[in-house]
Design an enzyme around this catalytic site. Sequence first.
Site, mmCIF file in Angstrom:
data_model
loop_
_atom_site.group_PDB
_atom_site.id
_atom_site.type_symbol
_atom_site.label_atom_id
_atom_site.label_comp_id
_atom_site.label_asym_id
_atom_site.label_seq_id
_atom_site.Cartn_x
_atom_site.Cartn_y
_atom_site.Cartn_z
ATOM 1 N N GLY A 535 0.839 -1.202 0.000
ATOM 2 C CA GLY A 535 0.000 0.000 0.000
ATOM 3 C C GLY A 535 0.872 1.249 0.000
ATOM 4 N N GLY A 538 -0.208 8.607 2.628
ATOM 5 C CA GLY A 538 0.355 9.942 2.709
ATOM 6 C C GLY A 538 1.715 9.923 3.390
ATOM 7 N N PHE A 539 1.935 8.954 4.208
ATOM 8 C CA PHE A 539 3.145 8.837 5.003
ATOM 9 C C PHE A 539 4.277 8.255 4.174
ATOM 10 C CE2 PHE A 539 4.949 8.477 9.247
ATOM 11 C CZ PHE A 539 5.856 7.452 9.135
ATOM 12 N N LYS A 541 5.360 4.406 1.842
ATOM 13 C CA LYS A 541 4.917 3.085 1.397
ATOM 14 C C LYS A 541 4.771 2.106 2.564
ATOM 15 C CE LYS A 541 6.614 3.338 -3.287
ATOM 16 N NZ LYS A 541 7.725 3.062 -4.196
ATOM 17 N N VAL A 542 3.918 1.121 2.342
ATOM 18 C CA VAL A 542 3.754 0.057 3.333
ATOM 19 C C VAL A 542 4.212 -1.253 2.699
ATOM 20 C CG1 VAL A 542 2.156 -1.114 4.872
ATOM 21 C CG2 VAL A 542 1.752 1.276 4.275
ATOM 22 N N LYS A 556 5.681 0.250 7.709
ATOM 23 C CA LYS A 556 5.269 1.527 7.141
ATOM 24 C C LYS A 556 6.476 2.444 7.150
ATOM 25 C CE LYS A 556 1.406 4.626 8.082
ATOM 26 N NZ LYS A 556 0.305 4.801 9.016
ATOM 27 N N ASP A 652 -9.741 10.407 10.242
ATOM 28 C CA ASP A 652 -9.675 9.960 8.855
ATOM 29 C C ASP A 652 -10.310 8.578 8.737
ATOM 30 O OD1 ASP A 652 -9.146 10.307 6.202
ATOM 31 O OD2 ASP A 652 -7.018 9.799 6.318
#
Length: 820
Positions: A535, A538-539, A541-542, A556, A652
């Site tokens: 995934g 905004g932070f 990639k995971v 993450k 969120d």
Amino acid sequence: MKSSIHILQSIILLSLSFDAICGVAKNTKSVSQHSYVLSCGASIEGTDTNGRKWTPDSELIAPSSDFTSAKALYQDPSLPSQVPYMTARIFTSDCEYKFSALPNKRLWIRLHFYPSSYSSLDPADAYFSVTANGLTLLNNFSASITAEARTQAYFMEEYSVSPVSKGDPCIKFSPSPQHNGSYAFVNGIEVIPMPDIFQPPNFFGLSGETIDIRSSSVQTMFRLNVGGRYIPTTSDSGLSRTWYDDSPYLISGASGVTLEAGKNLSIDFPPNLPEYIAPRSVYGTARSMGTSSSINQNYNLTWVFKVDANFTYIVRLHFCELQFRKVNERVFDILLNNRTAQQSADVIAWTGSAGVPVYKDFTTYVGDANGDDELWVALHPSILSKPEYFDAILNGLEIFKVNDSRGNLAGLNPVPSKMLLDDKAVEAAGRPALAGLGYEAVQGIAGGVTGFVVVACVCIVLLNQNKKRKKGNEEVSGAANWSPVYGSSYASTMSGRSTSKASSHFSNLANLCRHFSLAEIKHGCNNFDESQVVGVGGFGKVYRGTIDGVIKVAIKRSNPSLEQGFHEFQTEIEMLSKLRHKHLVPLIGCCVESGEMILVYDYMANGTLREHLYNTTKPPLPWQKRLEICIGAARGLHYLHTGVSHTIIHRDVKTTNILLDENLEAKVSDFGLSKHGASSINQGHVSTLVKGSFGYLDPEYFRRQKLTEKSDVYSFGVVLFEVLCARPALDAALPKEQVNLADWVLYCKKKGMLEDTVDPHLKWRISPECLKKFADTAEKCLSDHGVDRPSMGEVLWSLEYVLQLHENPEATRFLKKNGR
Ligand SMILES: *[C@@H]1O[C@H](CO)[C@@H](O)[C@H](O)[C@H]1NC(C)=O
Ligand SMILES: *[C@@H]1O[C@H](CO)[C@@H](O)[C@H](O)[C@H]1NC(C)=O
Ligand SMILES: *[C@@H]1O[C@H](CO)[C@@H](O)[C@H](O)[C@H]1NC(C)=O
Ligand SMILES: *[C@@H]1O[C@H](CO)[C@@H](O)[C@H](O)[C@H]1NC(C)=O
Ligand SMILES: *[C@@H]1O[C@H](CO)[C@@H](O)[C@H](O)[C@H]1NC(C)=O
Ligand SMILES: *[C@@H]1O[C@H](CO)[C@@H](O)[C@H](O)[C@H]1NC(C)=O
Ligand SMILES: *[C@@H]1O[C@H](CO)[C@@H](O)[C@H](O)[C@H]1NC(C)=O
């Protein structure tokens, strides 16, 4: 509690020392008579969230007047506290407050207004004037228009009035005779003696005019901690003022950089400058133009303020050099409304050394020649002085409006921006309020927000805001993408500091969760191999990975090139490490090394809820499973709101933040945006720039930038419909009326066509009672006003009831009858 006592004490100390200085006889009466803090219409003393005591007002109103007290019918969720806003004093004819036993000196008068429905009165009917000692403070004043224009539910007006020549100070409220059915009201009044902060020798009129400031009164228009953050009344240096962040007033695109006093620099007030002039925290932060001389030569660092025409303004600029030590290193010109107010300003030349505060007052008249009602304050390097660096600095800024020669301070009612009116019209017409709103409109609302009180709501957490890059076209991103007025300087100074901040804070973080080395992490996910990516947020990639050889984890990793999100990173660790719940994604550990910020979570084998709903090759989830997932997520959110010592607002909530483990159990994830709720924050609510995702955004939060846990409830309502209908919250490809899922389903529900919106895979597999109860629950979550929405606990209860309806035999019979 403590701090308010402290403030009270310092006020008393101040007034005592002033009495001593001025040789005025000391007032020997009791403490409360030195100042008045009144909760109007209240029958008993009350305490606000800052611990400040507000006393009833009835004894101070001249008897035989036409007044009543009333309680507001509706409590706006943005109110910082019930006291003094929920009660009001209502006047239907002229009424006067008299304040006795005050020392004969300049007074702060602060009037607090919460325009709302009081008994049967319409807030729009309240037009009134307020005078103090014969001076007009407000005239034909409509608190509801003012609040609307400022996009605030409540606000305060602050005045500093000159000492009365004889008798006691008084404040008179008069309903406007020009309006039928008009009345006056007020929620809170403060009358507090203050030192004379306006000293005549400092006054230079731009056009050579002099003003008799000793006998004049002023209204505070703006009070900003330039380059710094919001300072609440309780942190002021003894005068109970509020200081706001300056960034909303900067001209976009040229916002300079912020500075902060280093550890080795102490702020030392010179003997002739009392500390009450401004708190140390104002002088300890500043905004400068930046490091590039060539860029600085070509722009003006400019703040723009909306003011009332036909008045003289005192512009007070606070300076304190934080970087340089020598004369002629940083020399600049000060411009007011495009005219030079001061040439070759050199802070070191004024103060002798760094860390020494100084302020300069300028006055300027804002006329009505070509409809200009703006005040521009600009700084530009003084090229002529040939300084070492082409740069400028400002630490604080206050703007006061001076009464005119007729003893008047009242301006016209503001005109709400066109954007706000359009937004209201759209809402009234029952059409999608947000879906139709383009990016420009969003910017317009944010940019059009001006005024004194509004800043409070926008700015408190600005420093904490980090940019969130656009994740997808439905995402609303953070401060920087929101509107250019907020500038990018914060983001750049934040990121500039983030590395050192990260390491200095890390020792704290390590105590909170297991710490992994970067080598362990790299080993666990094939050195961040792209094939391991599950995934992108905004932070960053995971990645999928393993630790200790066998344990499956999600890793993450902050995108190192963004250099953003340290704050979010820290928030998430702090939150998650304290939270343990079956329906929250468990944090296993973290890694801070070589500029990397990495979080390690339990691996959720079944990915996000959205992947199981639409645009997917996965088999559709049966209705019962969907209900169980909604119930699980609701439990997780309910725990966030109520299960820990202070409310945590997720901010969120959406289907990609609800993850599913190997048993399809729901786990709420992504606390990067979370905020502690009311009880942990002084202001009683969380004020913040709007963050979150379009399609899920609480319209009330959007309008007022005030966040409560009911914003999560709204977003969860959207999730419920998404689960029912298996389509995105916003789908621009659909016909206009269907773009916004929530609006569309509610519309169909009203028309009795709810079935048409249901996921085809579920059609006729849900009993009508079950469907109705489910849709009713979602609809309540989507109520316009937060107060009308259920709590997460109530939502949870309703969903469990839906599940029972589904499982009970009657429903089963129904299904059989329909041949399924
Ligand atoms: C107030 O109402 C009266 C009668 O109802 C009317 O004659 C008058 O014009 C109204 N005044 C204003 C200012 O609207
Ligand atoms: C503070 O210390 C830093 C480095 O230690 C130095 O660069 C800076 O000039 C000092 N500032 C002042 C005002 O002494
Ligand atoms: C300012 O004063 C001028 C001249 O007296 C007047 O025409 C104008 O309406 C005033 N403007 C405002 C906003 O009060
Ligand atoms: C100052 O000048 C700018 C253009 O340089 C103009 O847009 C602005 O309206 C002026 N401001 C005032 C208050 O005159
Ligand atoms: C700065 O403002 C002054 C006054 O409005 C204007 O004359 C000048 O052109 C501006 N400078 C720049 C670089 O915009
Ligand atoms: C403000 O009003 C007072 C009377 O209340 C008057 O004496 C004073 O001159 C006024 N100030 C100005 C700047 O006109
Ligand atoms: C009072 O204020 C309202 C709203 O701004 C305005 O429409 C009206 O003309 C004003 N009335 C007077 C007498 O100034």
